[in-house]
Design an enzyme around this catalytic site. Sequence first.
Site, mmCIF file in Angstrom:
data_model
loop_
_atom_site.group_PDB
_atom_site.id
_atom_site.type_symbol
_atom_site.label_atom_id
_atom_site.label_comp_id
_atom_site.label_asym_id
_atom_site.label_seq_id
_atom_site.Cartn_x
_atom_site.Cartn_y
_atom_site.Cartn_z
ATOM 1 N N GLU A 1 25.045 19.508 -34.891
ATOM 2 C CA GLU A 1 23.777 19.877 -34.268
ATOM 3 C C GLU A 1 24.097 20.563 -32.934
ATOM 4 O O GLU A 1 24.898 20.047 -32.153
ATOM 5 C CB GLU A 1 22.935 18.610 -34.067
ATOM 6 C CG GLU A 1 21.791 18.707 -33.090
ATOM 7 C CD GLU A 1 20.697 19.671 -33.503
ATOM 8 O OE1 GLU A 1 20.362 19.736 -34.688
ATOM 9 O OE2 GLU A 1 20.181 20.361 -32.610
ATOM 10 N N CYS B 1 16.315 16.324 -29.140
ATOM 11 C CA CYS B 1 17.119 16.453 -30.364
ATOM 12 C C CYS B 1 16.261 16.290 -31.607
ATOM 13 O O CYS B 1 15.384 15.437 -31.654
ATOM 14 C CB CYS B 1 18.211 15.393 -30.356
ATOM 15 S SG CYS B 1 19.233 15.474 -31.825
ATOM 16 N N CYS C 1 18.576 12.823 -33.665
ATOM 17 C CA CYS C 1 18.328 11.426 -33.248
ATOM 18 C C CYS C 1 16.985 11.388 -32.532
ATOM 19 O O CYS C 1 16.847 10.866 -31.445
ATOM 20 C CB CYS C 1 19.451 10.905 -32.376
ATOM 21 S SG CYS C 1 19.637 11.752 -30.822
ATOM 22 N N HIS D 1 15.730 9.329 -28.413
ATOM 23 C CA HIS D 1 15.246 9.746 -27.087
ATOM 24 C C HIS D 1 13.776 9.372 -26.887
ATOM 25 O O HIS D 1 13.321 9.166 -25.762
ATOM 26 C CB HIS D 1 15.463 11.243 -26.893
ATOM 27 C CG HIS D 1 16.915 11.600 -26.844
ATOM 28 N ND1 HIS D 1 17.711 11.284 -25.773
ATOM 29 C CD2 HIS D 1 17.725 12.209 -27.742
ATOM 30 C CE1 HIS D 1 18.951 11.697 -26.008
ATOM 31 N NE2 HIS D 1 18.985 12.251 -27.204
ATOM 32 N N ARG E 1 25.343 8.264 -32.161
ATOM 33 C CA ARG E 1 26.598 8.814 -31.627
ATOM 34 C C ARG E 1 27.151 8.018 -30.451
ATOM 35 O O ARG E 1 28.123 8.427 -29.834
ATOM 36 C CB ARG E 1 26.409 10.286 -31.246
ATOM 37 C CG ARG E 1 26.422 11.162 -32.446
ATOM 38 C CD ARG E 1 25.676 12.464 -32.270
ATOM 39 N NE ARG E 1 25.351 12.975 -33.586
ATOM 40 C CZ ARG E 1 24.390 12.476 -34.376
ATOM 41 N NH1 ARG E 1 23.633 11.486 -33.951
ATOM 42 N NH2 ARG E 1 24.190 12.959 -35.579
ATOM 43 N N SER F 1 26.907 12.267 -26.740
ATOM 44 C CA SER F 1 27.750 13.466 -26.915
ATOM 45 C C SER F 1 28.138 14.070 -25.567
ATOM 46 O O SER F 1 29.086 14.851 -25.501
ATOM 47 C CB SER F 1 27.057 14.497 -27.804
ATOM 48 O OG SER F 1 26.874 13.970 -29.103
ATOM 49 N N CYS G 1 26.617 16.187 -31.295
ATOM 50 C CA CYS G 1 25.248 16.685 -31.196
ATOM 51 C C CYS G 1 25.131 17.329 -29.826
ATOM 52 O O CYS G 1 24.995 16.638 -28.805
ATOM 53 C CB CYS G 1 24.212 15.592 -31.347
ATOM 54 S SG CYS G 1 22.587 16.337 -31.138
ATOM 55 N N CYS H 1 21.764 17.204 -27.882
ATOM 56 C CA CYS H 1 21.703 15.992 -27.069
ATOM 57 C C CYS H 1 22.585 16.114 -25.825
ATOM 58 O O CYS H 1 22.173 15.756 -24.724
ATOM 59 C CB CYS H 1 22.200 14.792 -27.867
ATOM 60 S SG CYS H 1 20.943 14.004 -28.861
HETATM 61 NI NI1 NFC Z 1 21.195 14.639 -31.087
HETATM 62 FE FE1 NFC Z 1 21.884 12.011 -30.035
HETATM 63 C C1 NFC Z 1 21.453 10.957 -28.629
HETATM 64 C C2 NFC Z 1 23.553 12.329 -29.379
HETATM 65 O O1 NFC Z 1 21.379 10.443 -27.651
HETATM 66 N N1 NFC Z 1 24.575 12.528 -28.999
HETATM 67 O O2 NFC Z 1 22.991 9.863 -31.553
HETATM 68 C C3 NFC Z 1 22.463 10.543 -30.955
HETATM 69 O O3 NFC Z 1 21.928 13.145 -31.483
HETATM 70 O O4 NFC Z 1 22.185 13.023 -32.575
#
Ligand code: NFC
Length: 554
Positions: A15, A63, A66, A70, A481, A504, A548, A551
Amino acid sequence: MANKRVVVDPITRIEGHLRIEVEVDENNVIQNAYSTSTLWRGLETIVKNRDPRDAGFLMQRICGVCTFSHYRAGIEAVEDALGIVPPLNAKLTRSLMNMALFMHDHVVHFYHLHGLDWVDVVSALDADPAKASKEAFKYAELPIATGENDLKKVKKRVKEFVDKGQLGPFANAYWGHKTYRLTPEQNLILLSHYLKALEVQRDLAKLMAMFGGKQPHPQSLTVGGVTCVMDLMDPSRMGEYLTLFKVGSEFIENAYQADVIMAAKMYKDEASVTEQAGVMNFMSHQEMQLNKTEFLFDTGIIENGDLSKVFDINEDLITEEATHSWYADNEALHPYNGKTNPNYTGFKDMDTVGPDGKMIHSKVIDENGKYSWIKSPRYDGKPMEVGPLACILISYAKGNEKIVPLVDDFLAKTGLPKAALFTTLGRTAARMIQVRAIAKHGLEAFNTLIENLKVDQDTFTSYKIDKDKEYRGRFIGDVPRGMLSHWIRIKNAVVENYQAVVPSTWNAGPIDSLGQIGPYEANLVGLKVQDLTQPLEIIRVIHSFDPCIACAVH
Ligand code: NFC
């Protein structure tokens, strides 16, 4: 001989927008690695001066993957600031939604994002479906989508693609690469699961929508609780959650778990995935509430790969800095005081390895200056890896009785030592172990919810925002993540400052003011790349983090 620079941009099957640059020596061993994102978002500035009750909705837009994380983080940061404790029913509903997200996320990651780093699709065309069908029984008690006829159909379907010269989603890969290790039959099993996982991920997206109203971007959380009251009171809706949860759990046990074991056994001598690397510091936060007091995963910090000690997290020691990030303020700041003022400084000229291996003139990042939109989060000044590997290591080291047997089972089935957990292979396995734990134990939250609803139907805690008061609060939890935190300050009943410190970002952030590299970069240094025009090893390492970048930059 001078090092050569290799640019991998974009890294696909993730992503967001991630670019990796590495410098290799004359033996193609990576000496320096730079992780960068080239697209800024700006959500932390957009939310300023808004009504804090909207923070969840605005932050949800960080995002599309996920999306729940958030949303929940934005809401729970406000709850923390205002001193609101949502009722148990709301907490458990959020926990069940989070489980749905993890199951969906990790299945999609292993099969559709990371899978082709391990599976050579073209080799599957040489497989004998009868042999492959027997092979599947070595790893699963009740194999899924691997009957001889299923596999014949998969082989035929993919052969038709190849004969037409249209590989579709399987085009532009490095088929035949020397580091692929599965047999044709094993490749065919995984290919069949790749296709089956497309159906399962749809069911798991529905699982989230059971309480979320829709997916992505569920809509049923509110500051103080949840609004999916009708769903919680509807036996057929609750039953459907249970049914879909079981569909996901069976796939996780008999396909995902089995395939990771199979891949681990075949790849255990492949140095590019089994050599220990990285920052060796790990941090995770408790997650997946199961009942009034218990959580499935633990909180803590492991330093220097030492599993004998787990330290507590001191939230005051979390900082983000921008020495090498495209922001104006370099200094390491605690997120309550964090700043996000963009300051783009561009790229420099340099010759790099071109697609045919010859050097070409290029633009590259300036590693001595600012080179990424991602900031560098640090804990007590140190880089930390966050994510499923951190979560599993910390829960394992703390003797979590729901996690220890699953880690030991993985090690016993593969014959790998504990040290193998601190590798690309270990990171990929940890993600599987994490959802295997959810599949095995997650329904305790469901059962607690059902029992509690018999005596208590509360789903919301009321609250008041005092215009004359200043508030600050935070959310900290683990998302697919890794560890995520949101930090809010409220003044005059609007958001005065907002910072998200994202998994990330922890993993993909650039070098800090002390010259310390982050987890992506540290996992690449020392890696040997067989063929600079087919950098599969780089992609495999990076994909094991499930980047990601939407993110990471936010
Ligand atoms: Ni977009 Fe995220 C969130 C990240 O905080 N990195 O897991 C989560 O995404 O997927």
